[in-house]
Design an enzyme around this catalytic site. Structure first.
Site, PDB file in Angstrom:
ATOM      1  N   CYS A 160     -11.038   9.135 -54.146  1.00 58.80           N
ATOM      2  CA  CYS A 160     -11.325  10.448 -54.749  1.00 58.80           C
ATOM      3  C   CYS A 160     -11.057  11.604 -53.779  1.00 58.80           C
ATOM      4  O   CYS A 160     -10.164  12.411 -53.979  1.00 58.80           O
ATOM      5  CB  CYS A 160     -12.798  10.530 -55.135  1.00 58.80           C
ATOM      6  SG  CYS A 160     -13.263   9.574 -56.533  1.00 58.80           S
TER       7      CYS A 160
HETATM    8  N1  SAJ Z   1     -17.172  11.106 -45.434  1.00 56.79           N
HETATM    9  C1  SAJ Z   1     -17.291  11.842 -44.256  1.00 56.79           C
HETATM   10  N2  SAJ Z   1     -18.345  12.699 -44.119  1.00 56.79           N
HETATM   11  C2  SAJ Z   1     -19.267  12.865 -45.120  1.00 56.79           C
HETATM   12  C3  SAJ Z   1     -19.114  12.123 -46.311  1.00 56.79           C
HETATM   13  C4  SAJ Z   1     -18.068  11.239 -46.448  1.00 56.79           C
HETATM   14  O1  SAJ Z   1     -16.476  11.713 -43.345  1.00 56.79           O
HETATM   15  O2  SAJ Z   1     -20.199  13.646 -44.940  1.00 56.79           O
HETATM   16  C5  SAJ Z   1     -16.034  10.202 -45.596  1.00 56.79           C
HETATM   17  C6  SAJ Z   1     -16.452   8.771 -45.865  1.00 56.79           C
HETATM   18  O3  SAJ Z   1     -16.591   8.063 -44.651  1.00 56.79           O
HETATM   19  C7  SAJ Z   1     -15.291   8.250 -46.698  1.00 56.79           C
HETATM   20  C8  SAJ Z   1     -14.809   9.474 -47.463  1.00 56.79           C
HETATM   21  O4  SAJ Z   1     -15.318  10.610 -46.753  1.00 56.79           O
HETATM   22  O5  SAJ Z   1     -14.248   7.776 -45.891  1.00 56.79           O
HETATM   23  C9  SAJ Z   1     -15.279   9.519 -48.913  1.00 56.79           C
HETATM   24  O6  SAJ Z   1     -16.640   9.263 -48.876  1.00 56.79           O
HETATM   25  P1  SAJ Z   1     -17.556   9.497 -50.197  1.00 56.79           P
HETATM   26  O7  SAJ Z   1     -18.964   9.257 -49.806  1.00 56.79           O
HETATM   27  O8  SAJ Z   1     -17.211  10.778 -50.831  1.00 56.79           O
HETATM   28  O9  SAJ Z   1     -17.173   8.283 -51.144  1.00 56.79           O
HETATM   29  P2  SAJ Z   1     -16.241   8.140 -52.386  1.00 56.79           P
HETATM   30  O10 SAJ Z   1     -14.829   8.405 -52.047  1.00 56.79           O
HETATM   31  O11 SAJ Z   1     -16.606   6.815 -52.937  1.00 56.79           O
HETATM   32  O12 SAJ Z   1     -16.679   9.292 -53.426  1.00 56.79           O
HETATM   33  C10 SAJ Z   1     -17.669   9.006 -54.388  1.00 56.79           C
HETATM   34  C11 SAJ Z   1     -17.353   9.842 -55.601  1.00 56.79           C
HETATM   35  N3  SAJ Z   1     -18.446   9.647 -56.545  1.00 56.79           N
HETATM   36  C12 SAJ Z   1     -18.311   9.910 -57.806  1.00 56.79           C
HETATM   37  O13 SAJ Z   1     -17.253  10.190 -58.342  1.00 56.79           O
HETATM   38  C13 SAJ Z   1     -19.555   9.759 -58.594  1.00 56.79           C
HETATM   39  C14 SAJ Z   1     -17.338  11.288 -55.180  1.00 56.79           C
HETATM   40  O14 SAJ Z   1     -17.028  12.103 -56.314  1.00 56.79           O
HETATM   41  C15 SAJ Z   1     -18.704  11.648 -54.648  1.00 56.79           C
HETATM   42  O15 SAJ Z   1     -18.697  12.993 -54.194  1.00 56.79           O
HETATM   43  C16 SAJ Z   1     -19.055  10.736 -53.455  1.00 56.79           C
HETATM   44  O16 SAJ Z   1     -18.936   9.353 -53.865  1.00 56.79           O
HETATM   45  C17 SAJ Z   1     -20.507  10.949 -53.042  1.00 56.79           C
HETATM   46  O17 SAJ Z   1     -20.960  12.104 -53.157  1.00 56.79           O
HETATM   47  O18 SAJ Z   1     -21.094   9.982 -52.573  1.00 56.79           O
END
Ligand code: SAJ
Length: 427
Positions: free
Chosen positions: A262
């Site tokens: 995403c």
């Molecule tokens: N990441 C960072 N710093 C942060 C948060 C994440 O570096 O503060 C990195 C993570 O390590 C990862 C990437 O970003 O590599 C994405 O992490 P993510 O927690 O956003 O995970 P996703 O890609 O699975 O996104 C999902 C999506 N959930 C839904 O669609 C319901 C996204 O839209 C959400 O925003 C996200 O989870 C969430 O909020 O947890």
């Protein structure tokens, strides 16, 4: 709501949990996919990837309520057809609509009068009207008259035991009032969370792209701060924790990179769409540049720390811990670990890898094996197993000299107390 016959086109990370949920609610579900291996696994009740809802429910619903198939004819027998195929970007970060076009064409060829067609795949404003509708109206069928088309952007949070497809709110947009109403009633029949009807399909398309661009820019913000605080010798994690005591501050965390299906992808759909109308999303592009720079930044931190020992990356055995883009799951899409590996190899490092969830990407069989063979480590994924086991004692025992903590997930003080050089991202 009477029980519908539903075909889910694309039974991957988004489609399979959805198909399982619909089947649990006693809908008759066909899971259509072009991937034969995936179809076979599903029909055997074997979860093809880690997902709490799939792992809990697949064996209950197969084969009576959920059948996986490669036969597109099931589409014509369904009341509702949901398209949940990937919408990735190519190597130039341009939207790759091919999987979506393929799926929509297949649906178009099997379209039946009165069907409700739903797009869950993430798309930018305008795609439903400019790409999807023409492919569905080829047989002179008219949207709103012969069939209904709605967009309900997917919301899946891999690895999250609480929030899943059954309890996450959803936004709905459609071309016609009737189509909107049908889609809202359908989603309210199986999701236990608010289902939000929007004024247009473009509004629904825009929500997903901006909610994830919002997350991307916030991560880029702390990544840039981390780089500057590395120069100033300030621990950015402690500062973010302090700032988070302010009611309006939304903490995000610096890391070795932004992976997943995403966050690193969706902003490009908005950026490229805007370019077609002559608008440049400078802020979104800058955020993408900052986040895309983090894997190389992480490898450079390794170089700096080794130089402190008069060592270079060249010929140094470097253990990369974690390949998955996110903790405690087996999903490698857009994972920054791959870029870190490439960069360390280019620097001449002898790279070894280990991920407890991804044996096929692991050169070493266990955490102990990789510790024994490494002189330096880069933690690229914050798996709980690493957090539980990687302390100063075990690192010292295995003669590790340098740890680069790409997810700031280890105990810095403890590791440094054993005389091991620790460097996190911004700490
Ligand atoms: N990441 C960072 N710093 C942060 C948060 C994440 O570096 O503060 C990195 C993570 O390590 C990862 C990437 O970003 O590599 C994405 O992490 P993510 O927690 O956003 O995970 P996703 O890609 O699975 O996104 C999902 C999506 N959930 C839904 O669609 C319901 C996204 O839209 C959400 O925003 C996200 O989870 C969430 O909020 O947890």
């Amino acid at each position: 709501m009477n029980k519908e016959i539903v075909t889910v086109v694309g039974t991957g990370y988004v489609g399979l949990p959805l198909a399982c949920l619909l089947a649990l609610k006693k809908h008759q579900v066909h899971g259509f996919d072009v991937n034969k291996k995936l179809t076979e696994k599903i029909n055997k009740g074997i979860p093809p990837f880690k997902d709490s809802l799939v792992e809990k429910s697949l064996q209950k619903v197969v084969p009576f309520y959920l059948k996986a198939t490669q036969n597109p004819k099931v589409i014509g027998k369904s009341d509702v057809v949901i398209i949940s195929v990937p919408t990735p970007v190519d190597k130039d970060y341009r939207p790759d609509f091919n999987p979506l076009i393929g799926a929509v064409k297949t649906v178009g060829e099997n379209l039946k009068k009165g069907q409700l067609i739903i797009i869950e795949s993430t798309i930018n404003p305008g795609v439903s009207e400019e790409i999807i509708l023409p492919l569905l109206e080829r047989k002179k069928y008219k949207v709103g008259k012969d069939f209904y088309l709605a967009h309900v952007p997917e919301r899946i949070n891999p690895g999250d035991p609480e929030r899943n497809v059954s309890n996450l709110p959803r936004n709905v947009g459609a071309f016609t009032k009737k189509g909107l109403e049908k889609a809202v009633v359908f989603y309210r029949s199986f999701i236990d969370a608010p289902i939000n009807p929007m004024h247009s399909i473009k509004e629904a398309e825009a929500t997903k792209t901006i909610e994830n661009a919002f997350r991307d820019i916030n991560i880029a913000f702390v990544n840039e701060i981390a780089k500057s605080f590395d120069q100033m010798g300030i621990d950015v994690v402690e500062v973010i924790k302090g700032a988070a005591s302010k009611f309006s501050f939304m903490p995000h965390w610096p890391s070795c990179g932004v992976g997943g299906h995403c966050i690193p992808v969706d902003p490009y759909y908005l950026i490229r769409k805007a370019e077609t109308i002559g608008f440049s999303h400078d802020f979104l592009k800058l955020a993408r540049r900052i986040n895309n720079s983090m894997p190389d930044y992480t490898a450079e931190l390794l170089q700096d720390e080794l130089n402190e020992f008069k060592l270079s990356v060249k010929n140094t055995p470097v253990g990369i811990l974690g390949i998955s883009y996110k903790a405690n799951i087996d999903d490698t899409r857009e994972s920054p670990a791959f870029e870190i590996i490439e960069k360390v190899k280019k620097m001449g490092g002898e790279v070894m890898t280990f991920d407890p969830f991804l044996k096929k990407y692991s050169t070493e069989k266990s955490l102990q094996d990789i510790l024994k063979k490494s002189l330096a480590l880069i933690v690229a994924t914050d798996h709980q197993d690493f957090i539980n086991r990687l302390d100063g004692k075990i690192l010292k025992k295995n003669k590790i000299k340098v740890v680069i903590d790409g997810k700031n997930c280890l105990d810095k003080e403890n590791i440094e107390a054993y005389g091991i050089r620790y460097k996190g991202i911004g700490r």
